[in-house]
Design an enzyme around this catalytic site. Structure first.
Site, mmCIF file in Angstrom:
data_model
loop_
_atom_site.group_PDB
_atom_site.id
_atom_site.type_symbol
_atom_site.label_atom_id
_atom_site.label_comp_id
_atom_site.label_asym_id
_atom_site.label_seq_id
_atom_site.Cartn_x
_atom_site.Cartn_y
_atom_site.Cartn_z
ATOM 1 N N TYR A 1 -40.577 54.080 -51.306
ATOM 2 C CA TYR A 1 -40.364 53.448 -49.997
ATOM 3 C C TYR A 1 -41.661 53.185 -49.242
ATOM 4 C CZ TYR A 1 -35.830 55.972 -50.501
ATOM 5 O OH TYR A 1 -34.649 56.495 -50.925
ATOM 6 N N CYS B 1 -49.120 58.632 -64.514
ATOM 7 C CA CYS B 1 -49.752 57.379 -64.944
ATOM 8 C C CYS B 1 -49.083 56.172 -64.319
ATOM 9 C CB CYS B 1 -49.704 57.270 -66.463
ATOM 10 S SG CYS B 1 -50.501 58.652 -67.243
ATOM 11 N N GLU B 2 -49.198 56.052 -63.002
ATOM 12 C CA GLU B 2 -48.696 54.895 -62.259
ATOM 13 C C GLU B 2 -49.605 54.748 -61.041
ATOM 14 O OE1 GLU B 2 -45.904 53.022 -62.892
ATOM 15 O OE2 GLU B 2 -45.046 54.289 -64.472
ATOM 16 N N ARG C 1 -40.853 59.585 -52.558
ATOM 17 C CA ARG C 1 -40.740 58.720 -51.386
ATOM 18 C C ARG C 1 -41.929 57.780 -51.174
ATOM 19 N NH1 ARG C 1 -40.441 60.082 -46.746
ATOM 20 N NH2 ARG C 1 -38.832 58.649 -46.087
#
Ligand code: PLP
Length: 423
Positions: free
Chosen positions: A323, A349-350, A319
Site C-alpha cells: 500500500y 529480493c524485491e 504494508r
C-alpha cells in the site's frame, strides 16, 4: 512522543510497558512482533465507551491481528469477533470467545466455513450474495436451525483512502446493491433456514472522516425501510463495519470512535425504533499497540545514500510494499547524536522491500536494533514465507508480564507437509 500505544523511552531505552524491548529481543531473537495487550484493551474500552449510548456490540475484525493471547484478552474483556474464515473461527473459539458474539463475514464463504459457523452456533452471518443466502439456508435447514443473517449493503459511498483498502463503492466486489437486497427480502419466505436480522456495511479501511459513515447509514436506513414490510419480523441490527483510521505518523490525524458515534446519533436522531448497533473495528484497536523489532543486518553506503538493511522484510510486514504505507522507525536505544539519513530496506529480493527512504536515525551498526512502529494491524496476519523466510516470533506484554505468543518458525516448520520426489 510517538504514534505508539504502550511504547515509550525510559532512560534512553525503548520499553513496551515495563519491559526493555532489547531484553525481549535478546531472548527471542528478531524479527519479532511485540504487542502491548494492555494498550489494546485500553483502545477497546475507549471504543466501547464511545458507543455506550447505543445498544452496542463490538465485533473485533480478527484479520487485523489474530494472535491467540490478543484474542483471549479481548474475549475476556467481553469483546465479540468478526471472523472471515473457519480458520479465524477456530482461533477465536480456541481463545474462549462466546459464540453468541461471533459474526462470520467474507465475500466467498465456503460450505465448510458455513458448516463450522452453524456447528459453533455463531450469532450472525453477514452475507454478500444471493448464492450464499441459498447455501446458508440449505445448510441451516439440514441442521434444523434458523441462521440469523445481516445482508451486507454496498452503499456506494466514496472514501478517501488507498484504493486497495476501499470497499464500499459500487465497482467493488463487496456487498449487495439496494435492488439485490430488495429482491432477496422479497424471496425471504423461500429461504426457510435463515432470518434477515438486519443490514451491514463496511466502507473500507483507514478512513479518517466520519462523514462516509453518516452517508452509509442514511442509505442503509432507506433500504431497511424498503424491506421491513416484506419481512415477518422487523430487522433490528445495524452493522456499520470497521475502518476507523489510525495515526501512522505524528503529523497525521486519526478517526476517533466518538466522532463516528456522534454522526450516527445525528442520523438516527428522530427515529423511534431501537436497534442493536454493531461496529467491527480491526486496525484501530491494535495498529499502534504493536511493533516489529528488527536487527540491522548490514549498513551499506552507496554513492548518494546509506542503506540500512534489516533482518525484517516485506514477508514480515507487507504494508509498505502493498500500500506504499509508511511506518515510523525508532532505534531501541535513543541517541540524538550522529543522526543520518538512511534508506531502510529488508533482505527480500524485491525493490518494493523498502520500509522508508531518507529516514533520520542515529548512526547504527550491525546488530543494533530498531522498532518499526504501528505494526500491530495487518502485520503478522499478512506475513508469508516468501523467500523461504520463517515466520517471525511474536510476544505480548500483558498485566506486568511478557509472554511468547508464537515461536519463530524453524526450518522444519517451514517445510512441514511438503513431499520431495521419491528419487
Ligand atoms: C477488514 C474488515 C474490518 C476491519 O477493518 P479495519 O480497517 O481493520 O477496522 C471490518 N469489517 C469487515 C467486513 C472487514 O472486511
Amino acid at each position: 512522543m510517538t504514534a505508539a500505544d504502550g511504547f515509550a523511552y525510559r532512560n534512553g531505552e525503548l520499553h513496551c510497558g515495563d519491559f526493555r524491548i532489547e531484553d525481549i529481543a535478546h531472548e527471542l531473537g528478531t524479527p519479532l512482533y511485540l504487542y502491548n495487550l494492555d494498550a489494546v484493551l485500553e483502545r477497546f474500552e475507549q471504543h466501547r465507551a464511545a458507543f455506550s449510548s447505543f445498544s452496542h456490540r463490538t465485533s473485533y475484525a480478527v484479520k487485523a491481528n489474530s494472535s491467540l493471547p490478543l484474542l483471549q484478552a479481548l474475549a475476556n474483556a467481553g469483546c465479540g469477533f468478526d471472523v472471515n474464515s473457519r480458520g479465524e473461527l477456530h482461533r477465536v473459539l480456541t481463545a474462549g470467545a462466546d459464540a453468541r458474539r461471533i459474526t462470520m463475514t467474507g465475500v466467498g464463504k465456503s460450505r465448510a466455513d458455513i458448516e463450522d459457523g452453524l456447528a459453533a452456533g455463531i450469532a450472525l452471518f453477514n452475507v454478500e450474495s444471493a448464492s450464499e443466502c441459498r447455501l446458508i439456508s440449505e445448510l441451516a435447514e439440514a441442521k434444523g436451525v434458523v441462521a440469523d443473517v445481516l445482508l451486507r449493503l454496498n452503499p456506494d459511498v466514496e472514501t478517501e483512502t488507498h484504493p486497495y483498502i476501499s470497499t464500499g463503492e459500487a465497482a467493488h466486489k463487496f456487498g449487495l446493491s439496494p435492488a439485490d437486497i430488495h429482491s432477496l427480502a422479497s424471496q425471504a419466505a423461500w429461504l426457510p433456514g435463515l432470518r434477515i436480522a438486519g443490514l451491514a456495511f463496511h466502507l473500507g479501511s483507514q478512513i479518517l472522516s466520519p462523514a462516509p459513515y453518516a452517508q452509509g447509514l442514511r442509505v442503509l436506513l432507506k433500504v431497511l425501510d424498503d424491506i421491513t414490510p416484506m419481512l415477518e419480523r422487523a430487522p433490528d441490527i445495524i452493522d456499520i463495519g470497521g475502518g476507523f483510521g489510525v495515526r501512522y505518523e505524528e503529523r497525521h490525524g486519526e478517526l476517533l470512535p466518538g466522532q463516528v458515534a456522534a454522526v450516527l446519533a445525528e442520523v438516527l436522531g428522530t427515529r423511534e425504533e431501537t436497534w442493536t448497533l454493531i461496529t467491527e473495528p480491526g486496525r484501530s484497536l491494535v495498529a499502534n499497540a504493536g511493533v516489529l523489532v528488527s536487527s540491522v543486518e548490514h549498513v551499506k553506503p552507496s554513492e548518494d545514500r546509506n542503506f540500512l538493511i534489516l533482518d525484517a522484510g516485506m514477508n514480515d510486514l507487507l504494508r509498505p510494499a502493498l500500500y506504499q504505507a509508511s511506518h515510523g522507525i525508532l532505534p531501541l536505544r535513543s541517541d540524538d547524536s550522529h543522526v543520518q539519513m538512511y534508506d531502510v530496506v529488508g533482505p527480500v529480493c524485491e525493490s518494493s522491500d523498502t520500509f522508508a527512504l531518507r529516514y533520520p536515525l542515529p548512526g547504527l551498526d550491525r546488530g543494533d536494533r530498531v522498532a518499526v512502529l504501528s505494526a500491530g494491524a495487518y502485520g503478522a496476519s499478512m506475513s508469508s514465507n516468501y523467500n523461504s523466510r520463517p515466520l517471525a516470533a511474536e510476544a505480548v506484554v500483558y498485566r506486568g508480564r511478557w509472554h511468547v505468543a508464537r515461536d519463530r518458525q524453524s526450518l522444519d516448520d517451514l517445510m512441514r507437509g511438503e513431499h520431495p520426489l521419491p528419487l
